[in-house]
Scaffold this active site. Sequence first.
Site, PDB file in Angstrom:
ATOM      1  N   CYS A 125       0.838  -1.195   0.000  1.00  0.00           N
ATOM      2  CA  CYS A 125       0.000   0.000   0.000  1.00  0.00           C
ATOM      3  C   CYS A 125       0.876   1.250   0.000  1.00  0.00           C
ATOM      4  O   CYS A 125       1.928   1.272   0.651  1.00  0.00           O
ATOM      5  CB  CYS A 125      -0.919   0.016   1.218  1.00  0.00           C
ATOM      6  SG  CYS A 125      -2.068  -1.378   1.270  1.00  0.00           S
ATOM      7  N   ILE A 383      16.078 -18.151 -26.713  1.00  0.00           N
ATOM      8  CA  ILE A 383      17.511 -17.938 -26.907  1.00  0.00           C
ATOM      9  C   ILE A 383      18.336 -18.993 -26.191  1.00  0.00           C
ATOM     10  O   ILE A 383      19.490 -19.241 -26.544  1.00  0.00           O
ATOM     11  CB  ILE A 383      17.915 -16.514 -26.456  1.00  0.00           C
ATOM     12  CG1 ILE A 383      19.286 -16.146 -27.039  1.00  0.00           C
ATOM     13  CG2 ILE A 383      17.888 -16.399 -24.934  1.00  0.00           C
ATOM     14  CD1 ILE A 383      19.647 -14.684 -26.895  1.00  0.00           C
ATOM     15  N   LEU A 504       9.385 -16.330 -16.393  1.00  0.00           N
ATOM     16  CA  LEU A 504       8.384 -16.917 -17.299  1.00  0.00           C
ATOM     17  C   LEU A 504       8.540 -18.430 -17.438  1.00  0.00           C
ATOM     18  O   LEU A 504       7.641 -19.107 -17.932  1.00  0.00           O
ATOM     19  CB  LEU A 504       8.483 -16.267 -18.678  1.00  0.00           C
ATOM     20  CG  LEU A 504       7.460 -15.170 -18.996  1.00  0.00           C
ATOM     21  CD1 LEU A 504       7.748 -14.560 -20.353  1.00  0.00           C
ATOM     22  CD2 LEU A 504       6.042 -15.700 -18.940  1.00  0.00           C
ATOM     23  N   CYS A 634      21.342 -23.509 -10.313  1.00  0.00           N
ATOM     24  CA  CYS A 634      21.655 -24.258 -11.526  1.00  0.00           C
ATOM     25  C   CYS A 634      23.056 -24.863 -11.450  1.00  0.00           C
ATOM     26  O   CYS A 634      24.048 -24.132 -11.350  1.00  0.00           O
ATOM     27  CB  CYS A 634      21.561 -23.338 -12.739  1.00  0.00           C
ATOM     28  SG  CYS A 634      22.024 -24.149 -14.281  1.00  0.00           S
TER      29      CYS A 634
END
Length: 712
Positions: A125, A383, A504, A634
């Site tokens: 807020c 990519i 994504l 990773c």
Amino acid sequence: MALALSVTPTSSSSCVLSRNPTPNFKTTHLNLASPRRIHATNALHRSFQCLQSSSQHLNASPFSISAVTSSSSSQTTELVLQRLVKEFKSLTEPIDRLKWVLRYASLLPPMPDSSRTESNRVMGCTARVWLDAELGQDGKMRFWADSDSDVSKGMCSCLIQLLDSATPEEVIELKTEDLLELNVGLLGGERSRVNTWHNVLVSMQKKTRRLVAEKEGKAPTFEPFPSLLLTSDGIEAKGSFAEAQAKYLFPEESRVQELVKVLKEKKIGVSAHFYMDPEVQGVLTAAQKHWPHIYISDSLIMADAAVKMAKAGCQYITVLGVDFMSENVRAILDQAGFGEVGVYRMSNETIGCSLADAASAPAYLNYLEAASLSPPSLHVVYINTSLETKAFAHELVPTITCTSSNVVQTILQAFAQMPELNVWYGPDSYMGANIVKLFQQMTLMTDEEIANIHPKHNLDSIKSLLPRLHYFQEGTCIVHHLFGHEVVERIKYMYCDAFLTAHLEVPGEMFSLAMEAKKRDMGVVGSTQNILDFIKKKVQEAVDRDVDDHLQFVLGTESGMVTSIVAVIRSLLGSSANSKVKVEVVFPVSSDSMSKASSPEGPTSIRVGDVVLPVVPGVAGGEGCSIHGGCASCPYMKMNSLNSLLKVCQNLPDVENVIGGFKAERFKRQTPQGKLIADVGCEPILHMRHFQANKELPKKLLDHVLSREGKR
């Protein structure tokens, strides 16, 4: 005893107080057996007096505001919501709606000082908002709220009117979309105010879930995710994984100077991905102050950065990333006329990528062959694939490269320029599914809202393109795959009111959660750079407000991002000497990241190629990440160690071929049509760069697509 009062505007501009045994609207239930409620009753009486004296300055309304209702009221939450919506819709002028909100603010009972705590703050807020709750013996929810803004206070009052004395089920089942019509015309639709409705509701639901679970003795045994808490005074690490990350945020100066010295002497540039090991990123971030030719970015920028460094006189470019990144850097440098600049990887072994591997599998070739039989077709390839994949694909189906930051605009632009097109996206299955879901959500928007996303599209065009948008369903990133159901459930329970960030590439549940947060400006879904920009924006806003605040960001991507995030946050907090803002970066950990150790103690390190990596304990061993993945760590990226970087730099120029296996060579192999892989594989990348620069697909690519249709 239950008291019901209503304020009913008459035909004149004055207000009349009346007792009403069956009030029109449900609001704060006063249980006079509770000390907190007695305090609220006295204050409520005073607020009515204030409202009566001030209301003569406001225009009359055909509606009455009921301040208190009996818990036996038969009105459902749905009916109360309908009446609230009816109230606001009846007021045609924005200023009248604002006055109506301020009337509700005057009816909000004061919140006890003991409830105005940091743990009761509502995140997201613009103003400071506090919310407290309890679950009564009658099984109904009770809420208290307050704000240092009268507008926010009025919104809280409306929500308490709606949900105080409601059942937990009614509170939890209410959706933020149900409140959309309450936004009509308020302050010109100012987004920050609109979000107050949503953020307070989410906080109400979070508190309700916890109270119900505690009452039933079913509270989940979730431990907090590891996190880093940043203030202007320093950094506090919570949990073993966070401690491991924090350890490298302040590298030894001797290590920094050792690297800077060799980079300067040999004119070496560094192009590194955000997902680097924290030790490497810590040193690189510190070294940037002494040597400007160090770039830490997402994959889109890495090759551009290499060209900039070559133009500035760098004779070598070291690439810290996976192999497709060094391939792209090599290819783009060649295209830019810098073939003499050497490009070096950080290992003499393959630095792979699960997505790149998926695109090299026979299943992906079959997918492309199906695309070639359905002209006009365009292949939009992520990519994160090899140059060889891009070359072979481009000969089968006209291809353009994309990144997570431009994939949505690429697809929309392709359909705008070729409305009858078939688009085939790959190889990331999660990203493909998320893109489709995003376009499906766009079918619920107005033409104006769709045009804000892409000016050449409307509701009809979005509905038309959906059947012709395909995505590969057998490719995932081993990192983002771990943001699955377990992590999502934990976030819903403990962090639903925090800022949520998601790449994504994450699975659908995590994507949907972040998209829901995005609607109320509490989340972002996109690339690593999008995530970094969002966090920077929110922290800057909090610093500018100059009030005590606690921002919490759930990091839904690879943990290597934290170094760049911390650097940005520290810079912003340091810009205000007396900053009262606290920023917490949370690392979601999946139990899938647990190390599979053969001994009870577990390994202390593991070898990947010629690099020995430390193993941070998995969840079962005290939370954190392991080389097996989890917490978005990773294993391929972690092959890019500081020792490898120093080894490469110290052996340049490589006269004796000591690091020959580290060099990223130009592809000399040929495609099935007899062309060089390096040349054909670069074309999809150059098409993307044309789109980035001109906001439209190049004519050469359009002609390629249409020529394939002509051969049908």
